[in-house]
Design a protein around this motif. Structure first.
Motif, mmCIF file in Angstrom:
data_model
loop_
_atom_site.group_PDB
_atom_site.id
_atom_site.type_symbol
_atom_site.label_atom_id
_atom_site.label_comp_id
_atom_site.label_asym_id
_atom_site.label_seq_id
_atom_site.Cartn_x
_atom_site.Cartn_y
_atom_site.Cartn_z
ATOM 1 N N PRO A 1 0.817 -1.228 0.000
ATOM 2 C CA PRO A 1 0.000 0.000 0.000
ATOM 3 C C PRO A 1 0.850 1.279 0.000
ATOM 4 O O PRO A 1 0.478 2.280 -0.607
ATOM 5 N N VAL A 2 1.991 1.213 0.749
ATOM 6 C CA VAL A 2 2.839 2.405 0.782
ATOM 7 C C VAL A 2 3.376 2.721 -0.606
ATOM 8 O O VAL A 2 3.366 3.874 -1.071
ATOM 9 N N ALA B 1 -3.925 3.023 -3.390
ATOM 10 C CA ALA B 1 -3.294 2.618 -2.135
ATOM 11 C C ALA B 1 -4.311 2.010 -1.185
ATOM 12 O O ALA B 1 -4.038 1.008 -0.495
ATOM 13 N N LEU C 1 -4.298 -1.669 0.274
ATOM 14 C CA LEU C 1 -4.331 -1.838 1.726
ATOM 15 C C LEU C 1 -5.385 -2.861 2.120
ATOM 16 O O LEU C 1 -5.159 -3.752 2.964
ATOM 17 N N THR D 1 0.582 4.228 5.015
ATOM 18 C CA THR D 1 0.012 4.485 3.674
ATOM 19 C C THR D 1 -0.621 5.869 3.587
ATOM 20 O O THR D 1 -0.389 6.640 2.641
#
Length: 764
Positions: free
Chosen positions: A99-100, A111, A115, A161
């Motif tokens: 996600p980051v 993102a 996530l 994130t």
């Protein structure tokens, strides 16, 4: 801007791929070897597949950016899941990175999706009994264990994130604002450069001055000038920077205009004015300048901008227009328009100051003769010389004007408080003018002589005559007096008298009434019979009569000169000629055919279309030309004799005959008699009235009769009033006589009736 962020992400992704590939290659080889040595073949497969997949993404750069990123994230996801199953919780870091990286490379929305996918994967793996996900001290209950692990994973991953995503959003917004500011700044810089270039190349001169305080007073120092300023003034930019705006002022710059500008600048108000400036070389030029103040945020005036337009040509045109409007082009003297204005001012000032002034009307005698004989160039030179002589005689306060042709007017202001003294002073000046004009003029080596007829009127008039007096009145009075001087022999001086104006008005009234009488058909033609030695009518002379409503007649010797002066004689002559043609036809219809004489004035005869007028009149009426005799005076031959005689021959060719009226009283030379197509001579009544008693008159009449006999000309003696005169004429073989002894002028109808009823005077 979005496209710039996307470009930035693409660059980050490209570098990230390279770093991951290199580091992955460096770590994958030892990892594969160790895993193989321990028999962990799944780890070997995962590392090799991930490395090959990563290499494919790095090589296939033509693939869409999003597809490559998704594949990169998929590698991390597969590796993370595999390691999570084989290695344990430490492998969550792979899933946490997804996600980051998505926030970094794709944005917030992707993102959040990754996530959720990572959290779901952790939750699912947590249910797997063979997985190594566990928490120390926690019952090994699948859902509870998976939930706790997933929540902790989601919390920390979400923090990382969202931090990256929000940070990137703010970074993107700041970057976008920076881009917008840069765009605005670029636009402003471009506009500034364009404005600077435009100002530099303007045809108008632009100066910018900075306001400084010196000794408590505001002083303007130039800090900018454009190219137009340099071109027009001759100063280079470096020569004027730091100098005062007064740099361009000179000796003839109007002080009043400068004071007006300074007052406006002291109030920090925009001001517009027309100024006379000077170039570096000292050449004067006119500008229309507009000064505009500029203030800072505190309202303090810090700069002045001056925009100047060169109006030298416009000023020159205005001066030319003014000269054309108020000054004579040839002599440079004031013209009629300016003269009338100055007369009005002189009239007002003379009345206020109780002083007498004079208006002189000057006409050059014989100017037309010189102008016609030598041409307009000589005539113009004579006028300029005369103007110069008049100007030299006058004081600065006086005015010399040319109002047209050879006519000049002189204004003598404030001569004296006493009318007699003022009149004497005016006469003295008039004599000086007459003497100055009377001196010969030298023009191109030739000497020409002209004199001056001068009319003078004094102003203001005494008593009631001063009321309502105008410049037009004064000019008319001086003009009237000038004509009196000209009528008295020229080269003289006459002062206006009220009786002169009355005479002029009487003649003007007569001129108007005569024109009206002609238009209304009120004029009449009477006929005076001409008889032979037996008393029989052999011809007649048509004489014009002007009857008035009361039964009186205006004598011909009164209204004919008025018609001559006004030009009405041409119209009168044409009417008389037509009347003569109609009278000839009426006599023929009555069985009394005889020739009739009609007078033709010199002015009428000299008209360019006179022959055509006669031809047209004969054609319109059908009158026989042979029955018409045109009476002309000897004065006709004074001007352009050859042209006059040629025209007489043209008319004679039509059948018309000519008679010299008042023979012996005019042109002295008799040479013209043999050149002219003459039919008869008329002896003037002044010679007949003294015969036969006066020896001189008797001798003159006998000489004329003898000469006419030798030349074969018929002779008519006018003014025969006594039988003694008739007997003398008959004895000397005079063929025809005319006078009260035989018949007075009468209407044609009366003459026809008399001739038909009286056989003694019946036409032969």
């Amino acid at each position: 801007m979005p496209n710039d962020i996307a470009h930035w992400r693409a660059q980050i992704f490209a570098k990230l791929l390279l770093v991951v590939f290199l580091l992955g290659s460096a770590t994958a080889v030892p990892s594969v070897l160790l895993a193989a040595s321990e028999g962990m073949w799944s780890i070997v497969v995962i590392d090799i597949v991930a490395l090959l997949w990563l290499a494919a993404i790095w090589r296939l750069r033509r693939l869409p950016y999003t597809l490559r990123v998704l594949n990169f994230l998929a590698i991390a996801f597969v590796v993370g899941i595999g390691l999570l199953l084989k290695v344990g919780p430490v492998s969550q870091i792979y899933l946490m990175a997804i996600p980051v990286l998505a926030a970094l490379l794709l944005g917030l929305r992707p993102a959040l999706w990754t996530l959720g996918l990572a959290g779901l994967a952790v939750m699912v793996v947590g249910f797997e009994q063979n997985s190594r996900l566990y928490i120390e001290g926690m019952p090994d209950y699948g859902f509870l264990k998976a939930a706790i692990i997933t929540l902790n994973f989601m919390f920390m991953t979400a923090v990382l994130t969202l931090s990256c995503a929000v940070l990137l959003q703010h970074l993107a917004r700041s970057f976008s604002e920076l881009q917008n500011h840069q765009a605005e700044l670029s636009a402003l810089n471009a506009e500034l450069r364009l404005t600077s270039a435009a100002v530099s190349r303007l045809n108008d001169m632009v100066l910018i001055a900075e306001v400084n305080q010196e000794d408590g007073a505001a002083v303007q120092h130039i800090i900018f000038v454009n190219e137009a300023f340099e071109r027009r003034t001759g100063y280079r930019r470096g020569e004027v920077l730091g100098r005062s705006l007064r740099l361009l002022q000179g000796p003839d710059t109007e002080t009043a205009v400068l004071d007006h500008i300074e007052r406006a600048m002291a109030r920090s108000e925009a001001v517009r004015a027309e100024l006379l400036n000077y170039t570096k070389a000292g050449e004067p030029y006119w500008v229309e300048t507009e000064l505009v103040p500029f203030a800072d945020e505190g309202g303090v005036n810090t700069h002045w901008v001056a925009v100047e337009r060169d109006i030298t040509e416009r000023k020159k045109s205005q001066d030319d227009i003014h000269r054309l409007a108020f000054f004579d082009v040839l002599t440079g003297l004031p013209n009629r328009r300016l003269l009338m204005d100055r007369i009005d001012k002189l009239l007002a000032s003379s009345e206020r100051g109780a002083t007498y002034s004079a208006v002189m009307f000057i006409d050059l005698d014989r100017f037309k003769t010189i102008n016609d004989a030598r041409g307009h160039a000589t005539g113009d030179a004579l006028l300029c010389n005369a103007a110069a002589r008049l100007s030299q005689l006058m004081r600065k306060a006086d005015t010399v004007a040319r109002i047209g042709g050879d006519e000049f007017v002189v204004l003598l202001g404030h001569l004296a408080h006493d009318l007699h003294a003022a009149t004497h002073a005016a006469l003295t000046v008039a004599e000086k003018i007459r003497a100055a004009i009377g001196r010969d003029f030298e023009i191109e080596g030739q000497s020409y002589n002209s004199t001056a007829s001068i009319g003078v009127t004094m102003l203001p008039k005494a008593g009631g005559d001063a009321e309502g007096q105008s410049a037009q009145d004064l000019l008319r009075e001086a003009d009237t007096a000038m004509y009196r001087a000209k009528a008295e022999g020229r080269n003289g001086i006459a002062f206006f008298e009220t009786a002169m104006q009355a005479e002029v008005e009487r003649r003007l009234t007569m001129e108007r009434d005569l024109a009206a009488a002609l238009a209304a058909g009120e004029l009449q033609m009477h006929v005076q019979a001409q008889v032979d030695r037996s008393g029989r009518a052999v011809g007649g002379e048509l004489l014009m009569r002007w009857p008035l409503a009361g039964g009186d007649m205006v004598p011909p010797h009164v209204f004919i000169p008025v018609a001559e002066e006004s030009g009405l004689i041409v119209e009168l002559g044409a009417w008389a000629l037509r009347q003569a043609c109609e009278a000839v036809l009426r006599l023929a219809q009555a069985g009394l055919a005889m020739p009739l004489s009609v007078n033709v004035s010199p002015t009428q005869f000299r008209q360019a279309d006179f022959v055509e007028v006669v031809q047209r009149t004969l054609a319109d009426t059908g009158a026989p030309a042979a029955m018409l005799v045109l009476e002309v005076t000897e004065g006709l031959l004074i001007d352009k004799m050859d042209e006059t005689i040629a025209r007489m021959h043209q008319l004679a060719a039509l059948g018309l005959r000519f008679s010299i009226d008042d023979f012996g009283t005019g042109y002295s030379s008799l040479a013209y008699l043999k050149k002219m197509p003459l039919y008869e001579l008329k002896i003037d009544r002044s010679f007949i009235m003294d015969t036969p008693d006066d020896a001189n008159s008797r001798a003159l009449v006998q000489s004329i009769l003898a000469m006419a006999g030798h030349l074969g000309l018929r002779v008519v003696a006018e003014g025969v009033e006594t039988q003694a005169q008739a007997d003398f004429l008959i004895a000397n073989a005079c063929a025809c006589m005319q006078g009260y002894l035989y018949a007075r002028p009468m209407p044609l109808a009366a003459l026809i009736e008399r001739l038909q009823s009286n056989t003694a005077v019946a036409a032969a």
